[in-house]
Motif scaffolding. Structure first.
Motif, PDB file in Angstrom:
ATOM      1  N   GLN A  19     -10.777  -0.912   3.530  1.00  0.00           N
ATOM      2  CA  GLN A  19     -11.586  -0.210   2.544  1.00  0.00           C
ATOM      3  C   GLN A  19     -10.952  -0.286   1.160  1.00  0.00           C
ATOM      4  OE1 GLN A  19     -14.541   0.921   2.725  1.00  0.00           O
ATOM      5  NE2 GLN A  19     -14.647   1.898   0.707  1.00  0.00           N
ATOM      6  N   VAL A  20      -9.633  -0.172   1.085  1.00  0.00           N
ATOM      7  CA  VAL A  20      -8.948  -0.275  -0.205  1.00  0.00           C
ATOM      8  C   VAL A  20      -9.181  -1.658  -0.814  1.00  0.00           C
ATOM      9  CG1 VAL A  20      -6.717  -0.258  -1.371  1.00  0.00           C
ATOM     10  CG2 VAL A  20      -7.191   1.424   0.405  1.00  0.00           C
ATOM     11  N   ALA A  21      -9.040  -2.710  -0.009  1.00  0.00           N
ATOM     12  CA  ALA A  21      -9.263  -4.074  -0.506  1.00  0.00           C
ATOM     13  C   ALA A  21     -10.697  -4.242  -1.005  1.00  0.00           C
ATOM     14  CB  ALA A  21      -8.955  -5.087   0.582  1.00  0.00           C
ATOM     15  N   ILE A  52       4.152   1.154   0.131  1.00  0.00           N
ATOM     16  CA  ILE A  52       4.719  -0.179  -0.116  1.00  0.00           C
ATOM     17  C   ILE A  52       4.131  -1.237   0.816  1.00  0.00           C
ATOM     18  CG2 ILE A  52       6.854  -1.533   0.043  1.00  0.00           C
ATOM     19  CD1 ILE A  52       8.289   0.853  -1.235  1.00  0.00           C
ATOM     20  N   PRO A  53       3.985  -0.974   2.125  1.00  0.00           N
ATOM     21  CA  PRO A  53       3.338  -1.987   2.973  1.00  0.00           C
ATOM     22  C   PRO A  53       1.911  -2.312   2.536  1.00  0.00           C
ATOM     23  CG  PRO A  53       4.542  -0.416   4.314  1.00  0.00           C
ATOM     24  CD  PRO A  53       4.523   0.143   2.923  1.00  0.00           C
ATOM     25  N   LEU A  54       1.143  -1.292   2.135  1.00  0.00           N
ATOM     26  CA  LEU A  54      -0.213  -1.533   1.631  1.00  0.00           C
ATOM     27  C   LEU A  54      -0.173  -2.386   0.378  1.00  0.00           C
ATOM     28  CD1 LEU A  54      -3.260  -1.093   1.386  1.00  0.00           C
ATOM     29  CD2 LEU A  54      -2.781   1.143   0.347  1.00  0.00           C
ATOM     30  N   MET A  55       0.735  -2.086  -0.537  1.00  0.00           N
ATOM     31  CA  MET A  55       0.881  -2.881  -1.754  1.00  0.00           C
ATOM     32  C   MET A  55       1.120  -4.343  -1.437  1.00  0.00           C
ATOM     33  SD  MET A  55       4.057  -2.860  -4.434  1.00  0.00           S
ATOM     34  CE  MET A  55       5.033  -3.667  -3.148  1.00  0.00           C
ATOM     35  N   ALA A  56       2.077  -4.617  -0.538  1.00  0.00           N
ATOM     36  CA  ALA A  56       2.397  -6.005  -0.188  1.00  0.00           C
ATOM     37  C   ALA A  56       1.205  -6.692   0.464  1.00  0.00           C
ATOM     38  CB  ALA A  56       3.603  -6.034   0.735  1.00  0.00           C
ATOM     39  N   HIS A  57       0.502  -5.965   1.329  1.00  0.00           N
ATOM     40  CA  HIS A  57      -0.683  -6.522   1.992  1.00  0.00           C
ATOM     41  C   HIS A  57      -1.757  -6.885   0.979  1.00  0.00           C
ATOM     42  CE1 HIS A  57      -3.949  -6.922   4.922  1.00  0.00           C
ATOM     43  NE2 HIS A  57      -4.656  -6.082   4.159  1.00  0.00           N
ATOM     44  N   LEU A  58      -2.058  -5.977   0.047  1.00  0.00           N
ATOM     45  CA  LEU A  58      -3.087  -6.250  -0.961  1.00  0.00           C
ATOM     46  C   LEU A  58      -2.694  -7.410  -1.865  1.00  0.00           C
ATOM     47  CD1 LEU A  58      -4.148  -2.650  -2.065  1.00  0.00           C
ATOM     48  CD2 LEU A  58      -5.413  -4.241  -0.613  1.00  0.00           C
ATOM     49  N   ALA A  59      -1.424  -7.482  -2.226  1.00  0.00           N
ATOM     50  CA  ALA A  59      -0.966  -8.580  -3.081  1.00  0.00           C
ATOM     51  C   ALA A  59      -1.198  -9.920  -2.394  1.00  0.00           C
ATOM     52  CB  ALA A  59       0.511  -8.411  -3.428  1.00  0.00           C
ATOM     53  N   GLU A  60      -0.909  -9.992  -1.102  1.00  0.00           N
ATOM     54  CA  GLU A  60      -1.122 -11.245  -0.375  1.00  0.00           C
ATOM     55  C   GLU A  60      -2.605 -11.539  -0.176  1.00  0.00           C
ATOM     56  OE1 GLU A  60       1.180 -11.235   3.206  1.00  0.00           O
ATOM     57  OE2 GLU A  60       3.086 -11.501   2.142  1.00  0.00           O
ATOM     58  N   GLU A  77      -1.523 -16.402  -5.722  1.00  0.00           N
ATOM     59  CA  GLU A  77      -0.220 -16.944  -5.356  1.00  0.00           C
ATOM     60  C   GLU A  77       0.700 -15.806  -4.946  1.00  0.00           C
ATOM     61  OE1 GLU A  77       0.158 -15.272  -9.227  1.00  0.00           O
ATOM     62  OE2 GLU A  77      -1.225 -16.844  -8.589  1.00  0.00           O
ATOM     63  N   GLY A  78       1.691 -16.141  -4.090  1.00  0.00           N
ATOM     64  CA  GLY A  78       2.633 -15.126  -3.658  1.00  0.00           C
ATOM     65  C   GLY A  78       3.455 -14.598  -4.814  1.00  0.00           C
ATOM     66  N   ARG A  79       3.626 -13.282  -4.851  1.00  0.00           N
ATOM     67  CA  ARG A  79       4.397 -12.678  -5.936  1.00  0.00           C
ATOM     68  C   ARG A  79       4.914 -11.321  -5.481  1.00  0.00           C
ATOM     69  NH1 ARG A  79       0.753 -11.233 -10.396  1.00  0.00           N
ATOM     70  NH2 ARG A  79       0.287 -13.452 -10.428  1.00  0.00           N
ATOM     71  N   GLY A  80       6.182 -11.058  -5.777  1.00  0.00           N
ATOM     72  CA  GLY A  80       6.732  -9.763  -5.436  1.00  0.00           C
ATOM     73  C   GLY A  80       7.075  -9.653  -3.964  1.00  0.00           C
ATOM     74  N   LEU A  81       7.022  -8.460  -3.446  1.00  0.00           N
ATOM     75  CA  LEU A  81       7.445  -8.170  -2.083  1.00  0.00           C
ATOM     76  C   LEU A  81       6.429  -8.703  -1.073  1.00  0.00           C
ATOM     77  CD1 LEU A  81       9.862  -6.515  -0.877  1.00  0.00           C
ATOM     78  CD2 LEU A  81       8.225  -4.653  -0.570  1.00  0.00           C
ATOM     79  N   THR A  82       6.912  -9.384  -0.039  1.00  0.00           N
ATOM     80  CA  THR A  82       6.029  -9.881   1.014  1.00  0.00           C
ATOM     81  C   THR A  82       5.761  -8.790   2.040  1.00  0.00           C
ATOM     82  OG1 THR A  82       7.846 -10.664   2.409  1.00  0.00           O
ATOM     83  CG2 THR A  82       6.997 -12.196   0.729  1.00  0.00           C
ATOM     84  N   THR A  83       4.723  -8.971   2.848  1.00  0.00           N
ATOM     85  CA  THR A  83       4.425  -7.996   3.893  1.00  0.00           C
ATOM     86  C   THR A  83       5.554  -7.936   4.915  1.00  0.00           C
ATOM     87  OG1 THR A  83       3.156  -9.683   5.084  1.00  0.00           O
ATOM     88  CG2 THR A  83       1.933  -8.197   3.640  1.00  0.00           C
ATOM     89  N   SER A  84       6.172  -9.071   5.195  1.00  0.00           N
ATOM     90  CA  SER A  84       7.273  -9.107   6.148  1.00  0.00           C
ATOM     91  C   SER A  84       8.458  -8.299   5.638  1.00  0.00           C
ATOM     92  CB  SER A  84       7.711 -10.547   6.406  1.00  0.00           C
ATOM     93  OG  SER A  84       8.855 -10.590   7.221  1.00  0.00           O
ATOM     94  N   ALA A  85       8.816  -8.498   4.376  1.00  0.00           N
ATOM     95  CA  ALA A  85       9.942  -7.757   3.792  1.00  0.00           C
ATOM     96  C   ALA A  85       9.622  -6.266   3.710  1.00  0.00           C
ATOM     97  CB  ALA A  85      10.274  -8.306   2.416  1.00  0.00           C
ATOM     98  N   ALA A  86       8.377  -5.947   3.371  1.00  0.00           N
ATOM     99  CA  ALA A  86       7.972  -4.541   3.287  1.00  0.00           C
ATOM    100  C   ALA A  86       8.127  -3.863   4.641  1.00  0.00           C
ATOM    101  CB  ALA A  86       6.532  -4.431   2.799  1.00  0.00           C
TER     102      ALA A  86
END
Length: 419
Positions: free
Chosen positions: A57-59, A82-90, A95-104
């Motif tokens: 829903q956020v996306a 933070i996990p939501l942030m990384a998920h939305l960024a991906e 392009e990949g930028r910042g924290l990845t979902t795996s790292a989060a």
């Protein structure tokens, strides 16, 4: 909304600096939270109420607001998001930028953090994950007392307790399991209690290279609960110890996959060397951002905002060689009285999280903890002492006893305990 390429999706947050930095960089803010506070309306361009536990829903909300175009960045300073942030960024950025979902995930899930680091041979406490109080007691017996019981994905030392017996372990684990929020990771972490001084390490990693911005000696209450009492810079570690610590933290962040991001890591110096307590893929809480900026020249709020945007990080010059941070806590319950502090600014920062006249609880009370903080900066210990003394005299803190104290929580207390 015009020009999605100049719009940053900001998830949660309450500190004005987080909003100010983005606007100063020339970006609009699409702000998302379960319920946008009224006072934030003036700080954001488009506020949206949305269930931040519903990632799909956020996306959808972001795509609808930006007409299907990609935002400039997705950012949060709030630990649970933070996990939501990384998920939305991906999902939303080209392009990949910042924290990845795996790292989060590696950092947010404390059990996973320890599992990954232990597999790599990096020093962490002995640990186990329990889904029931009986299992927690068994793990504690296997590890040996004392142990520490904590939520799997908590922050700020909420729910963290040192236990000396099987019964204490069952009770502490029961509290964590019974009081977990619906979106909390399942289970309770039981781990070895580490005895020794604790240190807070702030870093920035860019292109696989980590720079340690600050190492603070951290002061805590005596167990069984853990509440921050303050920090000191320099840390008191010898140069060779600092080198070992820097190498360890760099290896830890590399193993967890943290890159193009900031971190706040807590370690303890035990008889057998440093061991990792927590790794947080975020800037520190409280006023450690200001403390880090004064001693390193790097504003971590500005830095992480630039990293999210794919911009180079700006670095200034340190403004002081010594810094002292002291939490305002109380030993007795009562009514707090004080003189309103003047606007915080170098070389002293003073802030209170509750108004004069509010009721306070002891530092070790479940709803007690930290009610404010004093930071002073200088180039000599004598100056530090003088600045702190002046700040306390101006504040004129007093606690009037109360025989009939009914606790009313204050929503403004963002940082109740550790950073």
């Amino acid at each position: 909304m015009a020009d999605p390429g100049k719009t940053v999706v900001l998830i949660g947050g309450r500190a004005h600096r987080e909003f100010e930095v983005l606007h100063d960089l020339g970006y609009r803010i699409l702000y998302l939270d379960k319920r946008v506070p009224l006072h934030l309306m003036a700080w954001v361009d488009v506020p949206v109420d949305v269930d931040t536990d519903d990632w799909d829903q956020v996306a959808k909300v972001v795509r609808d607001q930006l007409d299907g175009q990609a935002p400039a960045a997705v950012l949060t300073h709030v630990e649970p998001r933070i996990p939501l942030m990384a998920h939305l960024a991906e999902q939303l950025l080209p392009e990949g930028r910042g924290l990845t979902t795996s790292a989060a995930r590696n950092c947010r899930d404390k059990w996973h953090t320890r599992t990954v680091l232990a597999a790599a041979g990096l020093p962490v406490p002995r640990f186990g994950l329990a889904e029931a109080t009986r299992e927690a007691a068994r793990i504690a017996r296997d590890i040996g007392f004392p142990v520490v019981v904590k939520p799997r994905d908590g922050a700020g030392a909420f729910g963290v307790r040192r236990c000396e017996t099987v019964e204490e372990t069952r009770i502490a684990a029961g509290h964590v399991l019974d009081e977990a929020s619906p979106d909390a990771l399942p289970g309770v972490l039981v781990e070895e209690y580490l005895d020794g001084p604790e240190y807070a390490v702030q870093t920035i990693t860019r292109g696989g290279k980590t720079r340690v911005l600050s190492v603070f000696r951290q002061h805590m209450t005596e167990p069984p609960v853990f509440v921050e009492l303050g920090y000191d810079f320099p840390s008191g570690l010898a140069e060779d110890e600092l080198q070992v610590l820097e190498l360890l933290v760099t290896s830890v962040l590399d193993e967890l996959g943290v890159d193009d991001w900031v971190s706040h890591t807590q370690v303890r110096l035990c008889a057998d060397g440093f061991r990792v307590v927590e790794v947080n893929a975020r800037r520190p809480g409280g006023r450690l951002v200001e403390m880090t900026e004064v001693v390193s020249g790097v504003d971590m709020v500005d830095a992480v905002s630039r990293l999210a945007l794919g911009m180079p990080v700006e670095e200034g010059e340190p403004r002081a060689s010594l810094a002292r941070y002291r939490s305002i806590v109380f030993e007795e319950a009562g009514t707090l009285l004080y003189q309103a502090p003047s606007a915080g600014a170098f070389p002293s920062i003073v802030e209170m999280e509750v108004p004069s006249g509010d009721q306070v609880q002891p530092v070790d009370h479940p709803v007690g903890g930290v009610y404010g903080r004093i930071l002073v900066f200088a180039d000599s210990v004598e100056e530090l002492d003088r600045f702190e003394r002046r700040a306390r005299e101006a504040l004129d803190l007093r606690v009037a006893p109360s025989d009939d104290l009914t606790w009313v929580a204050a929503e403004t207390r963002e940082f109740k305990s550790c950073c």
